[in-house]
Scaffold this motif. Structure first.
Motif, PDB file in Angstrom:
ATOM      1  N   SER A  34      54.639  43.818  40.753  1.00  0.00           N
ATOM      2  CA  SER A  34      53.551  43.216  39.990  1.00  0.00           C
ATOM      3  C   SER A  34      52.526  44.275  39.596  1.00  0.00           C
ATOM      4  O   SER A  34      52.395  45.318  40.257  1.00  0.00           O
ATOM      5  CB  SER A  34      52.861  42.119  40.808  1.00  0.00           C
ATOM      6  N   TYR A  36      49.434  43.986  39.894  1.00  0.00           N
ATOM      7  CA  TYR A  36      48.455  44.031  40.982  1.00  0.00           C
ATOM      8  C   TYR A  36      48.898  44.976  42.087  1.00  0.00           C
ATOM      9  O   TYR A  36      48.123  45.813  42.547  1.00  0.00           O
ATOM     10  CB  TYR A  36      48.255  42.625  41.544  1.00  0.00           C
ATOM     11  N   GLU A 149      42.916  40.609  39.055  1.00  0.00           N
ATOM     12  CA  GLU A 149      43.933  41.639  38.880  1.00  0.00           C
ATOM     13  C   GLU A 149      43.286  42.996  38.646  1.00  0.00           C
ATOM     14  O   GLU A 149      43.946  44.020  38.768  1.00  0.00           O
ATOM     15  CB  GLU A 149      44.849  41.295  37.699  1.00  0.00           C
ATOM     16  N   SER A 194      49.502  36.284  39.335  1.00  0.00           N
ATOM     17  CA  SER A 194      48.261  36.772  38.718  1.00  0.00           C
ATOM     18  C   SER A 194      47.127  35.762  38.778  1.00  0.00           C
ATOM     19  O   SER A 194      45.957  36.123  38.629  1.00  0.00           O
ATOM     20  CB  SER A 194      48.523  37.172  37.262  1.00  0.00           C
TER      21      SER A 194
END
Length: 281
Positions: A34, A36, A149, A194
């Motif tokens: 991801s 993130y 994020e 997210s």
């Protein structure tokens, strides 16, 4: 998964798109995780947030364009993705210490931030104690705050959340619920997607969470547990950096991508632990 190679691939992608859109989806695709999670690893390894690095690179190139008189300042702002003169001026001044208009002066002193190039490190100059354990799933209960994020925002949100929980005596209230291992107050960074990113101040417990608290289950996993003492903030950053740059590349494991857990003592001692999920390659 060699994070050094992945970071270099993402840096190359960013470098090719500094004057166009830098896609979060494309960074996730390149990094196989991801956006993130990638931001977290990037900041641990480089000491910079991803947003800060992109801004520094854009403002370095923007300064070159301004000094070469490559067009109006507003056009240069649009070129690097800034929709308004004010946002561009603010970013430029944060990097160079002067507004863009003053960069036209040949005597202006500007900062240059070159493209990053990362390589593996074998340090060994400082010991970090660790152990590897298998642990069944366990439940944590506590309070939480929603994260973004954008890691730069989270660097402000989390410390303020800790201050609030300490000031209203929430930490002491958690003690009575800590009847499972690990013992201590837990800082847990939990990412689901997210739209579901939370930071928990919590404890490991088999008890039912009261109405004013939240609970989540941490899956069964293998954990590397780093033990340290001293300044929490500096030491935690150092542990994550050593894990990704020095320990993980030479181990037979990959990053498990479960919530990272920091375990702090209830007493005034400086001993603490960092739990990072790992899995066999």
């Amino acid at each position: 998964m060699n994070w050094i190679n992945i970071l270099n691939d993402v840096i190359n992608y960013i470098e090719s798109n500094l004057n166009s859109e830098i896609s979060h989806e494309e960074i996730s695709k390149i990094s196989c995780c991801s956006y993130y999670h990638f931001q977290k690893v990037f900041s641990y390894i480089t000491g910079l947030s991803l947003g800060e690095y992109i801004r520094n690179r854009k403002m370095t190139l923007a300064a070159f364009d301004i000094q070469k008189d490559e067009g109006r300042i507003i056009d240069i702002a649009y070129k690097y993705g800034y929709a308004s003169p004010n946002s561009f001026n603010k970013a430029f001044k944060s990097v160079h210490g002067i507004p863009p208009i003053k960069a036209k002066n040949n005597k202006a002193i500007l900062n240059i931030f070159p493209k990053l190039s990362l390589s593996l490190e074998i340090s060994g100059t400082e010991d970090v104690k660790y152990s590897i354990v298998e642990k069944e799933s366990f439940k944590i209960i506590g309070n939480r705050i929603s994260l973004s994020e954008n890691m730069n925002e989270n660097f402000k949100i989390v410390p303020n959340f800790w201050k609030k929980m300490i000031n209203n005596d929430f930490i002491n209230k958690l003690k009575e619920f800590n009847n499972n291992y690990p013992k201590g107050i837990l800082g847990v960074n939990y990412f689901k997607n997210s739209r579901y990113i939370y930071y928990y101040i919590s404890v490991s417990s088999n008890k039912k969470a009261p109405k004013n608290m939240y609970e989540i289950n941490i899956p069964k996993s293998t954990w590397i547990i780093f033990k340290s003492e001293g300044d929490f903030e500096k030491s935690v950053q150092k542990i994550y950096t050593k894990f990704f740059k020095e320990w993980l590349p030479f181990s037979n494991y990959e990053y498990g991508k479960l919530p990272d857990i920091e375990v702090y003592p209830f007493d005034k001692s400086k001993n603490f632990e960092v739990w990072i999920s790992i899995k066999n390659k």
